[in-house]
Write a protein that holds these residues in place. Structure first.
Motif, PDB file in Angstrom:
ATOM      1  N   MET A   1       0.825  -1.434  -0.445  1.00  0.00           N
ATOM      2  CA  MET A   1       0.074  -0.022  -0.257  1.00  0.00           C
ATOM      3  C   MET A   1       0.735   1.501  -0.137  1.00  0.00           C
ATOM      4  N   PRO A   2       0.533   2.385  -0.775  1.00  0.00           N
ATOM      5  CA  PRO A   2       1.076   4.051  -0.687  1.00  0.00           C
ATOM      6  C   PRO A   2       0.810   4.388   0.708  1.00  0.00           C
ATOM      7  N   LEU A   3       0.484   4.157   1.704  1.00  0.00           N
ATOM      8  CA  LEU A   3       0.889   4.430   3.588  1.00  0.00           C
ATOM      9  C   LEU A   3       1.401   3.672   4.181  1.00  0.00           C
ATOM     10  N   THR A   4       2.092   4.424   5.055  1.00  0.00           N
ATOM     11  CA  THR A   4       2.966   4.522   5.748  1.00  0.00           C
ATOM     12  C   THR A   4       2.496   3.163   7.207  1.00  0.00           C
ATOM     13  N   ARG A   5       2.995   2.462   7.431  1.00  0.00           N
ATOM     14  CA  ARG A   5       2.543   1.812   8.453  1.00  0.00           C
ATOM     15  C   ARG A   5       2.385   2.387   9.860  1.00  0.00           C
ATOM     16  N   THR A   6       2.254   3.316   9.791  1.00  0.00           N
ATOM     17  CA  THR A   6       1.827   4.379  11.233  1.00  0.00           C
ATOM     18  C   THR A   6       0.962   4.678  10.665  1.00  0.00           C
ATOM     19  N   THR A   7       0.418   5.367   9.641  1.00  0.00           N
ATOM     20  CA  THR A   7      -0.920   5.673   9.011  1.00  0.00           C
ATOM     21  C   THR A   7      -1.823   4.456   8.441  1.00  0.00           C
ATOM     22  N   ARG A   8      -1.058   3.545   8.824  1.00  0.00           N
ATOM     23  CA  ARG A   8      -2.247   2.373   7.799  1.00  0.00           C
ATOM     24  C   ARG A   8      -2.834   1.729   9.757  1.00  0.00           C
ATOM     25  N   ARG A   9      -2.107   1.808  10.302  1.00  0.00           N
ATOM     26  CA  ARG A   9      -2.097   0.905  11.895  1.00  0.00           C
ATOM     27  C   ARG A   9      -3.067   2.494  13.019  1.00  0.00           C
ATOM     28  N   LEU A  10      -3.322   3.739  12.290  1.00  0.00           N
ATOM     29  CA  LEU A  10      -3.679   4.951  13.051  1.00  0.00           C
ATOM     30  C   LEU A  10      -5.710   4.629  12.311  1.00  0.00           C
ATOM     31  N   LEU A  11      -5.449   4.148  10.839  1.00  0.00           N
ATOM     32  CA  LEU A  11      -6.922   4.163  10.711  1.00  0.00           C
ATOM     33  C   LEU A  11      -7.460   2.686  11.373  1.00  0.00           C
ATOM     34  N   ALA A  12      -6.886   1.994  11.070  1.00  0.00           N
ATOM     35  CA  ALA A  12      -7.425   0.280  11.610  1.00  0.00           C
ATOM     36  C   ALA A  12      -7.801   1.170  13.224  1.00  0.00           C
ATOM     37  N   VAL A  13      -7.092   1.355  13.941  1.00  0.00           N
ATOM     38  CA  VAL A  13      -7.845   1.948  14.979  1.00  0.00           C
ATOM     39  C   VAL A  13      -9.029   2.808  15.514  1.00  0.00           C
ATOM     40  N   ALA A  14      -9.217   3.300  14.297  1.00  0.00           N
ATOM     41  CA  ALA A  14      -9.854   4.565  13.920  1.00  0.00           C
ATOM     42  C   ALA A  14     -11.148   4.021  13.959  1.00  0.00           C
ATOM     43  N   PHE A  15     -11.035   3.240  12.939  1.00  0.00           N
ATOM     44  CA  PHE A  15     -11.779   1.984  12.088  1.00  0.00           C
ATOM     45  C   PHE A  15     -12.463   1.665  13.553  1.00  0.00           C
ATOM     46  N   ALA A  16     -12.146   0.776  14.484  1.00  0.00           N
ATOM     47  CA  ALA A  16     -12.261   0.028  15.945  1.00  0.00           C
ATOM     48  C   ALA A  16     -12.938   1.022  16.459  1.00  0.00           C
ATOM     49  N   VAL A  17     -12.737   1.794  16.726  1.00  0.00           N
ATOM     50  CA  VAL A  17     -13.211   2.501  17.537  1.00  0.00           C
ATOM     51  C   VAL A  17     -14.986   2.884  17.242  1.00  0.00           C
ATOM     52  N   ALA A  18     -14.372   3.380  15.772  1.00  0.00           N
ATOM     53  CA  ALA A  18     -15.841   4.347  14.870  1.00  0.00           C
ATOM     54  C   ALA A  18     -17.029   3.135  15.273  1.00  0.00           C
ATOM     55  N   TYR A  19     -16.844   1.813  15.070  1.00  0.00           N
ATOM     56  CA  TYR A  19     -17.426   0.539  15.093  1.00  0.00           C
ATOM     57  C   TYR A  19     -18.463   0.582  16.957  1.00  0.00           C
ATOM     58  N   MET A  20     -16.938   0.682  17.474  1.00  0.00           N
ATOM     59  CA  MET A  20     -17.268   0.123  19.096  1.00  0.00           C
ATOM     60  C   MET A  20     -17.967   1.323  19.606  1.00  0.00           C
ATOM     61  N   VAL A  21     -17.748   3.754  19.343  1.00  0.00           N
ATOM     62  CA  VAL A  21     -18.730   3.940  19.284  1.00  0.00           C
ATOM     63  C   VAL A  21     -20.164   3.867  18.867  1.00  0.00           C
ATOM     64  N   CYS A  22     -20.747   3.269  18.359  1.00  0.00           N
ATOM     65  CA  CYS A  22     -21.959   3.571  17.378  1.00  0.00           C
ATOM     66  C   CYS A  22     -22.973   2.920  18.394  1.00  0.00           C
ATOM     67  N   PRO A  23     -22.338   1.736  18.495  1.00  0.00           N
ATOM     68  CA  PRO A  23     -23.515   1.036  19.537  1.00  0.00           C
ATOM     69  C   PRO A  23     -23.485   1.850  21.714  1.00  0.00           C
ATOM     70  N   SER A  24     -22.760   2.162  21.151  1.00  0.00           N
ATOM     71  CA  SER A  24     -22.409   2.599  22.782  1.00  0.00           C
ATOM     72  C   SER A  24     -23.132   3.990  23.323  1.00  0.00           C
ATOM     73  N   VAL A  25     -22.923   4.932  21.919  1.00  0.00           N
ATOM     74  CA  VAL A  25     -23.977   5.735  22.294  1.00  0.00           C
ATOM     75  C   VAL A  25     -25.618   6.027  22.049  1.00  0.00           C
ATOM     76  N   GLU A  26     -25.975   4.782  21.681  1.00  0.00           N
ATOM     77  CA  GLU A  26     -27.781   4.592  21.553  1.00  0.00           C
ATOM     78  C   GLU A  26     -28.014   4.506  23.643  1.00  0.00           C
ATOM     79  N   PRO A  27     -29.583   4.749  23.197  1.00  0.00           N
ATOM     80  CA  PRO A  27     -29.702   4.356  24.648  1.00  0.00           C
ATOM     81  C   PRO A  27     -30.451   2.797  24.391  1.00  0.00           C
ATOM     82  N   ASP A  28     -31.153   1.807  25.507  1.00  0.00           N
ATOM     83  CA  ASP A  28     -31.870   1.489  26.266  1.00  0.00           C
ATOM     84  C   ASP A  28     -32.946   1.546  24.640  1.00  0.00           C
ATOM     85  N   PRO A  29     -33.663   0.017  23.741  1.00  0.00           N
ATOM     86  CA  PRO A  29     -34.014   0.105  23.062  1.00  0.00           C
ATOM     87  C   PRO A  29     -35.359   0.725  23.093  1.00  0.00           C
ATOM     88  N   ASN A  30     -35.866   2.226  22.740  1.00  0.00           N
ATOM     89  CA  ASN A  30     -36.738   3.073  22.447  1.00  0.00           C
ATOM     90  C   ASN A  30     -38.356   2.652  21.904  1.00  0.00           C
TER      91      ASN A  30
END
Length: 196
Positions: A1-30
């Motif tokens: 890939m044309p990205l550096t190793r640090t950039t790739r790993r930061l993007l991977a962490v950002a994707f994982a955090v974005a997915y974990m934040v999505c269900p954590s911000v919503e309340p119980d099914p209402n």
């Protein structure tokens, strides 16, 4: 890939955090139908699998990781749209947070796909002149000015004329290699001098 190793790993962490934040911000099914349907659970499982594969591939620097990120982003967007439309959750501020995070994952992966495609695109070949095989037309012959040859233009000095082409080479045979025929040096019989 044309990205550096640090950039790739930061993007991977950002994707994982974005997915974990999505269900954590919503309340119980209402919503009006808080029980999750089976097809909604299937979409949820497929989205989880897609984001996990995309994060691992991006962390390791796989060539297909941007395309897998696009698939994960599409899964997150579909999941964000299905949640309030199926009645599982009511529409609220958390829905907009999930929309921004899902669209961010999808847009970043799409940009990575475009960058990777541009980086691996082969360069255009250099233009080549056409090669003409055959007899050269008379219009392509060089024209030479010889002002001292009046015969070239019918008696006028300083005219233009096309140079003559050399005679074609004849194939060499045993006869031509031997040279011109030898002539005899003996005189005819009637002209011989007889000894006195």
């Amino acid at each position: 890939m044309p990205l550096t190793r640090t950039t790739r790993r930061l993007l991977a962490v950002a994707f994982a955090v974005a997915y974990m934040v999505c269900p954590s911000v919503e309340p119980d099914p209402n919503g009006p139908d808080p029980v999750m349907h089976w097809w909604h659970a299937a979409v949820d499982c497929a989205s989880i699998a897609a984001i996990c594969v995309a994060v691992v591939a991006l962390w390791r620097g796989a060539r297909r990781s941007p395309a897998l990120g696009v698939a994960a982003g599409v899964g997150m967007v579909v999941e964000t749209v299905l949640c309030p439309s199926s009645g599982h959750h009511a529409l609220g501020w958390w829905t907009w947070v999930q929309t921004v995070l899902s669209a961010g994952v999808l847009a970043t992966s799409a940009v990575l796909v475009a960058v990777l495609r541009t980086a691996h695109r082969p360069p255009l070949p250099a233009p080549q002149r056409p090669v003409v095989v055959g007899v050269e037309p008379a219009s392509d012959r060089p024209v030479i000015l010889k002002p001292g040859v009046p015969e070239a233009t019918g008696g006028r000095r300083g005219g233009w004329y096309a140079p003559r082409r050399p005679a074609p080479l004849r194939p060499r045979t045993a006869r031509t290699l031997a040279g011109p025929p030898r002539t005899s040096t003996r005189k005819p019989a009637g002209t011989r001098r007889t000894p006195s």
